[in-house]
Design a protein around this motif. Sequence first.
Motif, short mmCIF file in Angstrom:
data_model
loop_
_atom_site.label_atom_id
_atom_site.label_comp_id
_atom_site.label_asym_id
_atom_site.label_seq_id
_atom_site.Cartn_x
_atom_site.Cartn_y
_atom_site.Cartn_z
N SER A 1 0.82 -1.22 0.00
CA SER A 1 0.00 0.00 0.00
C SER A 1 0.85 1.26 0.00
CB SER A 1 -0.88 0.02 1.25
OG SER A 1 -0.07 0.15 2.41
N ARG B 1 -4.44 -11.49 -5.92
CA ARG B 1 -3.54 -10.34 -6.05
C ARG B 1 -2.09 -10.78 -5.90
NH1 ARG B 1 -6.97 -9.18 -2.46
NH2 ARG B 1 -5.44 -8.85 -0.81
N ARG B 2 -1.25 -10.30 -6.81
CA ARG B 2 0.16 -10.69 -6.83
C ARG B 2 1.03 -9.53 -6.39
NH1 ARG B 2 3.77 -12.32 -11.78
NH2 ARG B 2 2.42 -10.81 -12.80
N ALA B 3 2.12 -9.85 -5.68
CA ALA B 3 3.11 -8.85 -5.27
C ALA B 3 4.49 -9.45 -5.36
CB ALA B 3 2.83 -8.37 -3.85
N THR C 1 5.74 -4.91 -3.57
CA THR C 1 5.31 -4.09 -4.70
C THR C 1 4.20 -4.83 -5.43
OG1 THR C 1 7.56 -3.23 -4.92
CG2 THR C 1 6.08 -2.93 -6.81
N PRO C 2 3.00 -4.24 -5.53
CA PRO C 2 1.91 -4.90 -6.25
C PRO C 2 2.27 -5.10 -7.71
CG PRO C 2 1.12 -2.92 -5.11
CD PRO C 2 2.62 -2.93 -5.02
N VAL C 3 1.79 -6.20 -8.28
CA VAL C 3 1.99 -6.49 -9.70
C VAL C 3 0.62 -6.42 -10.37
CG1 VAL C 3 2.79 -8.18 -11.39
CG2 VAL C 3 3.93 -8.02 -9.16
N PRO C 4 0.44 -5.47 -11.30
CA PRO C 4 -0.85 -5.39 -11.98
C PRO C 4 -1.15 -6.67 -12.76
CG PRO C 4 0.51 -3.44 -12.44
CD PRO C 4 1.38 -4.45 -11.74
N PRO C 5 -2.43 -7.01 -12.91
CA PRO C 5 -2.79 -8.27 -13.60
C PRO C 5 -2.21 -8.39 -14.99
CG PRO C 5 -4.72 -7.26 -12.60
CD PRO C 5 -3.60 -6.29 -12.45
N GLU C 6 -2.04 -7.27 -15.69
CA GLU C 6 -1.56 -7.35 -17.08
C GLU C 6 -0.05 -7.55 -17.18
OE1 GLU C 6 -1.70 -3.02 -15.86
OE2 GLU C 6 -3.06 -4.68 -15.67
N VAL C 7 0.67 -7.49 -16.07
CA VAL C 7 2.13 -7.68 -16.09
C VAL C 7 2.45 -9.14 -15.87
CG1 VAL C 7 4.30 -7.11 -14.93
CG2 VAL C 7 2.58 -5.33 -15.29
#
Length: 110
Positions: free
Chosen positions: A26, A78-80, A103-109
Motif C-alpha cells: 500500500s 492479487r500478486r506482489a 510491490t503490487p503487480v498489476p494483472p496485465e504484467v
Amino acid sequence: MEPGVRASRALVRRLLDPEFVEVGASGRRWTYDEMPAALPGMEGAAEDGPRYEPSEMAGAVLAPGLVHLTYTTVIDGRRARRSSLWRRHAEDDTWRMYYHQATPVPPEVG
C-alpha cells in the motif's frame, strides 16, 4: 506467511529484528512495534481465510549474517513481488527480518 504465525504477536516479534521496517504494498511504512499489532487483523491471518502462496523464492548472501530474499506472493488473486533483508543475531543464532518491501503487480504484467 502461515496464518498461525501472523495471528500471534509473540511469534511475529520473534521473527522481526528490533530495528525492523517495512514498506507495504500500500506504500505504508511499518515498524517493529506496529507490525505485530496489525498483522492479526490483516489478510492471511485467519485459518479459514485466503492464504499467501509464495513462489520464485531466491536468496543471496550479501555479507556474513545478512541475506537478501526475493519472492512473489499471490493472495486472493492479487500478486506482489517482495524483497526482504534478514540479519543473523549472534547472541541466539537466529535470523530475523530487518527490512521488507512489497510491490503490487498489476494483472496485465507477466
